[in-house]
Design a protein around this motif. Structure first.
Motif, short mmCIF file in Angstrom:
data_model
loop_
_atom_site.label_atom_id
_atom_site.label_comp_id
_atom_site.label_asym_id
_atom_site.label_seq_id
_atom_site.Cartn_x
_atom_site.Cartn_y
_atom_site.Cartn_z
N UNK A 281 0.81 -1.22 0.00
CA UNK A 281 0.00 0.00 0.00
C UNK A 281 0.84 1.26 0.00
N UNK A 282 2.10 1.15 -0.42
CA UNK A 282 2.96 2.32 -0.37
C UNK A 282 4.03 2.24 -1.44
N UNK A 283 4.70 3.35 -1.65
CA UNK A 283 5.86 3.40 -2.53
C UNK A 283 6.99 4.01 -1.72
N UNK A 284 8.18 3.39 -1.76
CA UNK A 284 9.35 3.94 -1.09
C UNK A 284 10.23 4.61 -2.13
N UNK A 285 10.57 5.87 -1.88
CA UNK A 285 11.42 6.64 -2.77
C UNK A 285 12.78 6.84 -2.10
N UNK A 286 13.85 6.67 -2.84
CA UNK A 286 15.19 7.03 -2.39
C UNK A 286 15.78 7.88 -3.49
N UNK A 287 16.22 9.09 -3.14
CA UNK A 287 16.67 10.00 -4.20
C UNK A 287 17.86 10.83 -3.78
N UNK A 288 18.56 11.36 -4.78
CA UNK A 288 19.67 12.29 -4.59
C UNK A 288 19.30 13.61 -5.26
N UNK A 289 19.67 14.71 -4.63
CA UNK A 289 19.42 16.03 -5.18
C UNK A 289 20.64 16.47 -5.98
N UNK A 290 20.41 16.94 -7.20
CA UNK A 290 21.49 17.37 -8.09
C UNK A 290 21.26 18.82 -8.49
N UNK A 291 22.27 19.41 -9.11
CA UNK A 291 22.11 20.78 -9.58
C UNK A 291 22.47 21.77 -8.48
N UNK A 292 21.83 22.91 -8.52
CA UNK A 292 22.25 23.99 -7.62
C UNK A 292 21.97 23.73 -6.15
N UNK A 293 21.17 22.72 -5.82
CA UNK A 293 20.91 22.39 -4.42
C UNK A 293 21.62 21.10 -4.02
N UNK A 294 22.66 20.71 -4.75
CA UNK A 294 23.35 19.45 -4.52
C UNK A 294 24.03 19.38 -3.16
#
Length: 145
Positions: A119-132
């Motif tokens: 019943x869910x989605x797990x997200x794992x992410x990296x921030x790129x660009x000017x807020x890296x």
């Protein structure tokens, strides 16, 4: 009076685009993207927690089938373009995972993976660009699929 075909051409193009978008929602998605099928071809509107009648804050998202059903494109806009972004979600056979890219009007983007649970989605992410410089984030949310 000179006749201008432009309005007629624009009306024809608009009608064709609407038919194409409506038909696109009925086309197949890759097996890995099928849990998202109920969202495709629809526009969703959400109100932010801090929204007030005097200062409303809304996020409107449009979900579309992309790349012949091998991807999903999500376009969203906060308060009519004050902030916005586009996401692409697709299956990565090498990672054996759904992957996504999210590009923003604020000059940064994220990329990551997602896993669909019951019943869910797990997200794992990296921030790129000017807020890296911001730290790596592990974002979890529940979304009925």
């Amino acid at each position: 009076m000179k006749w201008h075909p432009t309005p007629l051409i624009l009306m024809t193009m608009f009608a064709t685009v609407n038919i194409a978008v409506a038909d696109d929602a009925k086309k197949e998605l890759s097996d890995h993207l099928k849990p998202f099928a109920p969202y495709i071809g629809k526009t969703w509107k959400g109100e932010f927690v801090g929204s007030t009648p005097e200062k409303p804050i809304y996020d409107i998202s449009r979900w579309e089938r992309a790349l012949n059903g091998n991807a999903i494109r999500i376009i969203h806009s906060v308060n009519n373009g004050q902030y916005g972004g586009e996401s692409i979600v697709m299956w990565d056979a090498k990672k054996r995972s759904l992957v996504f890219w999210y590009f923003t009007t604020d000059g940064f983007y994220t990329q990551g993976t997602m896993m669909i649970g019951r019943n869910f989605i797990t997200f794992t992410s990296s921030i790129m660009g000017r807020m890296a410089e911001l730290p790596y984030e592990d974002i979890r949310m529940k979304l009925s699929v």
